[in-house]
Scaffold this motif. Structure first.
Motif, mmCIF file in Angstrom:
data_model
loop_
_atom_site.group_PDB
_atom_site.id
_atom_site.type_symbol
_atom_site.label_atom_id
_atom_site.label_comp_id
_atom_site.label_asym_id
_atom_site.label_seq_id
_atom_site.Cartn_x
_atom_site.Cartn_y
_atom_site.Cartn_z
ATOM 1 N N ALA A 51 33.359 36.225 45.040
ATOM 2 C CA ALA A 51 34.075 37.112 44.187
ATOM 3 C C ALA A 51 34.849 38.108 45.056
ATOM 4 O O ALA A 51 35.863 38.530 44.760
ATOM 5 N N GLU A 52 34.133 38.617 45.993
ATOM 6 C CA GLU A 52 34.682 39.565 46.972
ATOM 7 C C GLU A 52 36.122 39.034 47.571
ATOM 8 O O GLU A 52 36.944 39.982 47.858
ATOM 9 N N LYS A 53 36.169 37.855 48.120
ATOM 10 C CA LYS A 53 37.605 37.402 48.413
ATOM 11 C C LYS A 53 38.594 37.210 47.564
ATOM 12 O O LYS A 53 39.763 37.617 47.736
ATOM 13 N N TRP A 54 38.445 36.920 46.146
ATOM 14 C CA TRP A 54 39.108 36.781 45.230
ATOM 15 C C TRP A 54 39.511 38.250 44.671
ATOM 16 O O TRP A 54 40.673 38.512 44.511
ATOM 17 N N VAL A 55 38.816 39.122 44.581
ATOM 18 C CA VAL A 55 39.000 40.576 44.458
ATOM 19 C C VAL A 55 39.885 41.097 45.452
ATOM 20 O O VAL A 55 40.844 41.969 44.994
ATOM 21 N N ASN A 56 39.755 40.906 46.641
ATOM 22 C CA ASN A 56 40.566 41.475 47.884
ATOM 23 C C ASN A 56 42.021 40.528 47.744
ATOM 24 O O ASN A 56 42.991 41.194 48.359
ATOM 25 N N GLU A 57 42.059 39.428 47.244
ATOM 26 C CA GLU A 57 43.492 38.786 47.165
ATOM 27 C C GLU A 57 44.228 38.981 45.911
ATOM 28 O O GLU A 57 45.260 38.340 46.019
ATOM 29 N N THR A 58 43.900 40.040 45.264
ATOM 30 C CA THR A 58 44.728 40.316 44.014
ATOM 31 C C THR A 58 44.979 41.823 44.003
ATOM 32 O O THR A 58 44.495 42.600 44.579
ATOM 33 N N PRO A 59 46.079 41.905 43.084
ATOM 34 C CA PRO A 59 46.649 43.589 43.047
ATOM 35 C C PRO A 59 45.517 44.243 42.279
ATOM 36 O O PRO A 59 44.607 43.826 41.587
ATOM 37 N N PHE A 64 40.172 39.373 35.563
ATOM 38 C CA PHE A 64 39.656 38.394 35.640
ATOM 39 C C PHE A 64 39.006 37.988 34.302
ATOM 40 O O PHE A 64 38.151 38.882 34.097
ATOM 41 N N VAL A 65 39.085 36.889 33.544
ATOM 42 C CA VAL A 65 38.236 36.613 32.506
ATOM 43 C C VAL A 65 37.532 35.299 33.285
ATOM 44 O O VAL A 65 37.773 34.408 33.762
ATOM 45 N N ILE A 66 36.115 35.631 33.217
ATOM 46 C CA ILE A 66 35.440 34.774 33.898
ATOM 47 C C ILE A 66 34.403 34.040 32.928
ATOM 48 O O ILE A 66 33.817 34.504 32.114
ATOM 49 N N LYS A 67 34.771 32.632 32.998
ATOM 50 C CA LYS A 67 34.041 31.709 32.266
ATOM 51 C C LYS A 67 32.622 31.778 32.516
ATOM 52 O O LYS A 67 32.157 31.621 33.700
ATOM 53 N N ALA A 68 31.775 31.733 31.471
ATOM 54 C CA ALA A 68 30.131 31.731 31.908
ATOM 55 C C ALA A 68 29.547 30.544 32.388
ATOM 56 O O ALA A 68 30.279 29.330 32.102
ATOM 57 N N TYR A 69 28.767 30.388 33.397
ATOM 58 C CA TYR A 69 28.100 29.339 33.863
ATOM 59 C C TYR A 69 27.674 28.318 32.768
ATOM 60 O O TYR A 69 27.229 28.763 31.510
ATOM 61 N N ASP A 101 32.875 46.330 40.151
ATOM 62 C CA ASP A 101 33.181 47.429 41.246
ATOM 63 C C ASP A 101 34.754 47.775 41.540
ATOM 64 O O ASP A 101 35.261 48.968 41.691
ATOM 65 N N GLU A 102 35.406 46.910 41.344
ATOM 66 C CA GLU A 102 36.806 47.058 41.361
ATOM 67 C C GLU A 102 37.564 47.181 40.134
ATOM 68 O O GLU A 102 38.756 47.216 40.331
ATOM 69 N N GLY A 103 37.046 47.188 39.044
ATOM 70 C CA GLY A 103 37.534 47.378 37.747
ATOM 71 C C GLY A 103 38.556 46.315 37.458
ATOM 72 O O GLY A 103 39.439 46.256 36.657
ATOM 73 N N TYR A 128 20.386 36.629 22.202
ATOM 74 C CA TYR A 128 19.651 36.524 23.500
ATOM 75 C C TYR A 128 20.778 36.833 24.445
ATOM 76 O O TYR A 128 20.441 37.554 25.554
ATOM 77 N N CYS A 129 21.730 36.018 24.453
ATOM 78 C CA CYS A 129 22.839 36.238 25.473
ATOM 79 C C CYS A 129 23.309 37.479 25.806
ATOM 80 O O CYS A 129 23.625 38.234 26.567
ATOM 81 N N GLN A 130 23.703 38.176 24.576
ATOM 82 C CA GLN A 130 24.082 39.454 24.490
ATOM 83 C C GLN A 130 23.203 40.425 25.266
ATOM 84 O O GLN A 130 23.467 41.484 25.687
ATOM 85 N N HIS A 131 21.948 40.382 24.971
ATOM 86 C CA HIS A 131 20.922 40.889 25.419
ATOM 87 C C HIS A 131 20.982 40.955 27.025
ATOM 88 O O HIS A 131 20.580 41.972 27.776
ATOM 89 N N MET A 132 21.025 39.679 27.403
ATOM 90 C CA MET A 132 20.628 39.361 28.912
ATOM 91 C C MET A 132 22.442 39.977 29.590
ATOM 92 O O MET A 132 22.107 40.198 31.158
ATOM 93 N N LEU A 133 23.184 40.163 28.818
ATOM 94 C CA LEU A 133 24.484 40.427 29.584
ATOM 95 C C LEU A 133 25.092 41.906 28.758
ATOM 96 O O LEU A 133 26.034 42.013 28.528
ATOM 97 N N SER A 134 24.202 42.810 28.633
ATOM 98 C CA SER A 134 24.412 43.883 27.572
ATOM 99 C C SER A 134 25.132 44.938 28.251
ATOM 100 O O SER A 134 25.921 45.599 27.421
ATOM 101 N N ASP A 135 25.299 44.912 29.598
ATOM 102 C CA ASP A 135 26.296 45.965 30.178
ATOM 103 C C ASP A 135 27.635 45.369 30.475
ATOM 104 O O ASP A 135 28.499 46.050 31.275
ATOM 105 N N VAL A 136 28.041 44.121 30.004
ATOM 106 C CA VAL A 136 29.261 43.619 30.512
ATOM 107 C C VAL A 136 30.292 43.362 29.092
ATOM 108 O O VAL A 136 29.343 42.770 28.054
#
Length: 282
Positions: A51-59, A64-69, A101-103, A128-136
């Motif tokens: 994730a850090e690498k991808w963040v650093n390689e982009t403006p 990013f729209v991140i597809k859930a596991y 962290d990088e918005g 339940y999913c929303q509870h576990m990911l409540s801050d995103v």
């Protein structure tokens, strides 16, 4: 703002500079589009270093729209490689931190499989999913038509509105219960997601093992009339959400990038904060 991009950055040869030999695919991609769907996160919870690498390689303005596991959305075959669902969710959530962290986190996409129909047990699991990911921010995409059947459609929309789910509005083949209609409704005033899957009816319903079925399912090229019909829908959704994220998933024949740029032209969009194009000098 309208963000237009593609699902994944690795399968679009027309975007890469020959001089880079495909080594800097994400950097090349970022010079064309301001958003991408991260699909690697579906197949495995990604290490933070990735994730850090991808963040650093982009403006700085890139999203990013991140597809859930797949263990979260029920696609996982066999047991999940975690001690519990709680541990799985915590690991996935931790993998998002560099993007946050990088918005650069637009949203997490929860795309559920065709068998995930409209039942009380499944509604409870969504809570339940929303509870576990409540801050995103979380977007929700179904692949089962029962959620939008006459008896459930209003309740489905109301459920998403009250939970502030980001609605994933889809363009896909109308292939019975294992597909959903276009439902051009925003359920979150901050964002709406639109995903173009193509209209390959034969490929959508094809059964098979391995990755070959994906090559057929998403083999489709939108014509200009089909994309033009979406312009009015997009303008209406603009009135309902601050930001629209539009992703083309018709990658199999290399058509996604071309169709995305066609839509940009139809909407009169020119992005200014993209990565600089690398000069192909040799």
């Amino acid at each position: 703002m309208i963000y237009i991009g593609l699902t994944g950055w690795g399968d679009h040869p027309s975007l890469y500079m020959p001089a880079s030999a495909g080594r800097d695919k994400l950097k090349d991609y970022g010079s064309h589009f301001p958003v991408v769907e991260l699909d690697a996160s579906f197949y495995a919870v990604q290490p933070v270093r990735h994730a850090e690498k991808w963040v650093n390689e982009t403006p700085s303005s890139f999203k990013f729209v991140i597809k859930a596991y797949q263990g979260i959305t029920g696609h996982q075959r066999g047991d999940i490689p975690f001690d519990s669902k709680e541990v799985m969710f915590k690991a996935f959530r931790a993998s998002l931190q560099p993007f946050i962290d990088e918005g650069k986190l637009a949203m997490v996409l929860l795309q559920f499989p065709p068998w995930f129909n409209c039942t009380k047990a499944h509604v409870d699991y969504l809570r339940y999913c929303q509870h576990m990911l409540s801050d995103v921010p979380i977007s929700l995409e179904f692949r089962n038509q029962t959620w939008y059947s006459p008896i459930f459609r209003k309740k489905t929309i109301s459920f998403m509105e009250h939970g502030q789910w980001i609605h994933s509005v889809c363009d896909e083949p109308q292939a019975g219960e294992g597909s959903i209609p276009i439902v051009p409704v925003s359920t979150n005033t901050k964002a709406t997601l639109i995903r173009f899957h193509g209209r390959n009816m034969h490929g959508w319903t094809r059964k098979g093992n391995g990755d070959n079925w994906r090559e057929v399912r998403y083999l489709y090229k939108y014509n200009e009339q089909e994309l033009s019909e979406w312009v009015g829908i997009i303008r209406e959704l603009q009135q309902q959400s601050k930001d629209l994220y539009i992703l083309f998933n018709n990658n199999s024949g290399g058509d996604a990038a071309h169709n995305a740029k066609q839509l940009m032209q139809l909407l009169g969009i020119e992005y200014e904060d993209l990565a600089p194009r690398q000069l192909d000098l040799f």
